[in-house]
Design a protein around this motif. Structure first.
Motif, PDB file in Angstrom:
ATOM      1  N   VAL A 105      49.211 -37.193 -39.021  1.00 38.96           N
ATOM      2  CA  VAL A 105      48.440 -38.321 -37.804  1.00 38.96           C
ATOM      3  C   VAL A 105      49.837 -39.311 -37.620  1.00 38.96           C
ATOM      4  O   VAL A 105      49.758 -39.640 -36.469  1.00 38.96           O
ATOM      5  N   GLN A 106      50.687 -39.331 -38.143  1.00 41.47           N
ATOM      6  CA  GLN A 106      51.576 -40.545 -38.114  1.00 41.47           C
ATOM      7  C   GLN A 106      52.381 -39.807 -37.335  1.00 41.47           C
ATOM      8  O   GLN A 106      52.765 -40.874 -36.088  1.00 41.47           O
ATOM      9  N   ASN A 128      45.065 -44.454 -40.562  1.00 45.99           N
ATOM     10  CA  ASN A 128      46.068 -43.838 -41.825  1.00 45.99           C
ATOM     11  C   ASN A 128      46.952 -44.562 -42.363  1.00 45.99           C
ATOM     12  O   ASN A 128      46.858 -44.208 -43.527  1.00 45.99           O
ATOM     13  N   ILE A 150      48.984 -36.941 -44.059  1.00 39.98           N
ATOM     14  CA  ILE A 150      48.591 -38.731 -43.331  1.00 39.98           C
ATOM     15  C   ILE A 150      49.954 -38.338 -42.034  1.00 39.98           C
ATOM     16  O   ILE A 150      50.486 -39.108 -41.640  1.00 39.98           O
ATOM     17  N   ALA A 203      42.991 -38.854 -38.089  1.00 35.46           N
ATOM     18  CA  ALA A 203      42.932 -40.157 -38.781  1.00 35.46           C
ATOM     19  C   ALA A 203      41.813 -40.370 -39.507  1.00 35.46           C
ATOM     20  O   ALA A 203      42.049 -40.417 -41.476  1.00 35.46           O
ATOM     21  N   THR A 228      41.678 -37.569 -42.310  1.00 36.63           N
ATOM     22  CA  THR A 228      42.223 -37.524 -43.453  1.00 36.63           C
ATOM     23  C   THR A 228      42.268 -38.916 -44.088  1.00 36.63           C
ATOM     24  O   THR A 228      42.555 -38.921 -45.235  1.00 36.63           O
TER      25      THR A 228
END
Length: 605
Positions: free
Chosen positions: A504-505, A460, A501, A538, A541
């Motif tokens: 995912v974070q 990520n 992003i 991830a 992405t």
């Protein structure tokens, strides 16, 4: 309070451009000055207390005189450089650079180069400082002994934030609420808690640890990434870097909580947890190289935990301290030419010798990270029948007869030391058995969640680097008279990157919180399928962001080196995160199968 002041000073925003100029100025006194009586040597720094030594201050009118091929000066970020002898070696061609002679070339330079260029060439090309520039004013402040400008900037930011939102609460050891902005402040270029948003996960110790990790990486890792990648790693491996990381109290974080104080002492952060490890891996991943990250962490983070968790006391004492301190390198050997995600299908055998004192190991391992530099190999072998129940783990040592390694050149992660390993009648003492015979499947599975979680952190951040580089490029690259950021199509690409992003974070931080609140047994029971799905999210992405960033950069991201270097390099690393640690297809299937099992067992309809 003094503690608040300390944190404030650490979290102040600094730009890469400023770092580059400051590095050049710091190197000024180390530069051997030639032709000191030339006519271009103008006024030295002057202060109220008199004249001080330092870089010469040069007026723009003087710079303008030096506009010929044999006498060519340019200005970049307020620093004057003599590039006369560099014209023929300029990668973009002699005329391109010569046409900027006698001018301020800052905008054009920043369009095609990053700060690393001036870190490399600036000190020997520097002539002086442009009169009236920001660099001039900064040098004057330093000459007068004026310090604390970072704190002044921090106080100004804090005052602005306070006027908008009210005073920030004091930093708490329990929960973090609105810290000072940190980093370059590219919107979404860092996790949200770097950019004044509140977080329930991070505390004062995390803020301090973040500062320590970033400062260390920017000094010891980032300046050398290009060289290490082009040379397939540092000569002789990363032992020197790891040793320094250990001495500075950072390296042991790689094996996760709890801090391994038994082997390395208690120099880690207070209340070390999974979020400290996340910060450590995330900050390292800003180097924009999967190869360097794996070169430093790829072997030890997966090769050492089986020894720590299941090895005998003698094995731990002999191996763990040396690996964590950088004296030795260890790697994990599971994948074979015929067995990747199908771990239970591995064929490398370990048969007891007639005397019963040794295992005789035969077989091959492929795509082994750090293998060419490793002193120890944590090897999955077959000691029993077919399938998972016949697998054991042994620690094989490099100097044992019959061990051969060969470096493999792959599409990406060049600097990771990817290796093909052969074991031919290798005699391994039975004392090197990890845990119990035929229980190796459990040991392999035990660390998979941690391995995949660490890959998600790296992945990520790499996606975020692609976005950040593309965003910055879009603000300065012009087409048809307008910056790229002014085009809706470009903004759509950036927006798509942001939302992927940040999703995912947020999922990653939710999982990390579970790691801080669950036992290892509970983690393995509840999180395996979830982490598998997140790993796929991830890597997809990352692939999307690498592609879209490359589209924004155009040809600049198709070229090794230059302003698109990070994106070009990361594009090649994508498959290394979509396949190793469990391919996307296997992870998706595993995640949904786990969901189906839970549904059958627990759901009530």
């Amino acid at each position: 309070p003094s503690s608040r002041k300390h944190i404030r000073a650490q979290t102040t925003h600094q730009s890469i451009g400023t770092h580059s100029v400051n590095n050049t100025l710091r190197n000024w006194n180390n530069k051997s000055m030639e032709n000191t009586e030339d006519s271009h040597t103008l006024s030295p720094l002057s202060t109220d207390s008199g004249t001080v030594s330092g870089p010469e201050i040069i007026a723009m009118s003087e710079v303008a005189k030096h506009n010929k091929d044999d006498d060519c000066w340019i200005v970049v970020d307020g620093i004057v450089y003599d590039v006369s002898d560099f014209l023929d070696g300029h990668p973009g061609g002699k005329k391109v650079l010569a046409n900027e002679g006698g001018k301020d070339a800052t905008k054009k330079f920043n369009l095609f180069h990053d700060a690393g260029v001036m870190r490399k060439y600036g000190p020997r090309l520097m002539v002086g400082i442009l009169e009236g520039s920001k660099a001039h004013k900064r040098a004057m402040r330093e000459a007068k002994g004026i310090t604390g400008t970072s704190e002044k900037r921090a106080r100004a930011i804090e005052k602005t934030l306070s006027s908008m939102f009210g005073p920030a609460p004091e930093l708490s050891t329990d929960v973090l609420v609105r810290t000072m902005p940190y980093g370059q402040l590219v919107p979404y270029g860092d996790p949200s808690w770097y950019q004044t948003l509140n977080s329930p996960y991070y505390k004062k110790s995390h803020v301090e640890w973040r500062f320590k990790c970033r400062k260390w990486m920017e000094k010891h890792i980032i300046p050398f990434v290009t060289k290490w990648n082009e040379n397939y790693g540092p000569e002789g491996g990363y032992k020197e870097v790891i040793t320094q990381m250990y001495k500075d109290g950072i390296m042991p974080a790689c094996v996760g909580p709890p801090w391994p104080a038994r082997y390395v002492g208690s120099q880690g952060p207070k209340d070390f947890d999974a979020f400290h490890e996340l910060i450590f891996i995330d900050e390292m991943s800003r180097c924009a190289s999967g190869g360097v990250c794996w070169g430093l962490l790829g072997g030890i983070t997966i090769g050492l935990p089986p020894v720590i968790n299941f090895g005998s006391e003698e094995l731990k004492k002999r191996i763990v301290p040396d690996c964590l301190s950088g004296k030795k390198v260890i790697c994990l050997c599971i994948t074979e030419p015929w067995a990747g995600s199908d771990v239970a299908g591995l064929r490398t055998t370990a048969k007891k010798s007639e005397c019963g004192k040794y295992y005789i190991v035969n077989g091959s391992k492929k795509w082994i990270t750090n293998g060419v530099w490793a002193d120890y190999f944590t090897v999955a072998v077959r000691t029993g029948g077919p399938g998972a129940k016949g697998i054991s783990m042994l620690v094989v040592e490099k100097d044992m007869e019959g061990v051969t390694t060969r470096h493999m050149k792959c599409q990406g992660v060049w600097a990771s030391g990817t290796t093909y390993i052969n074991f031919e009648d290798v005699k391994v003492p039975v004392e090197n058995l990890v845990g119990k015979e035929n229980k190796g499947w459990k040991y392999v599975m035990y660390n998979f969640n941690h391995e995949r979680w660490s890959l998600i952190v790296q992945t990520n951040r790499f996606a975020r680097v692609c976005y950040e580089e593309a965003f910055k490029y879009a603000t300065k690259r012009k087409t048809f008279g307008r910056p790229l950021i002014k085009y809706q199509a470009i903004r759509m690409k950036l927006g798509e990157m942001i939302r992927k992003i940040e999703s995912v974070q947020n999922w990653l931080e939710t999982v990390t919180f579970q790691l801080t609140t669950m036992s290892k047994k509970e983690q393995n029971l509840k999180l395996g399928g979830l982490i598998a799905l997140l790993k796929t999210h991830a890597s997809k992405t990352f692939e999307f962001c690498a592609r879209e960033a490359a589209q924004i950069f155009g040809g600049a991201a198709y070229t090794r080196g230059g302003v698109g270097e990070k994106v070009e390099r990361l594009y090649r690393d994508v498959r290394a995160y979509a396949i190793p640690g469990g391919s996307e297809e296997i992870m998706m299937d595993f995640g949904t199968r786990e969901a189906a099992k839970k549904f059958e067992r627990f759901s009530r309809l």
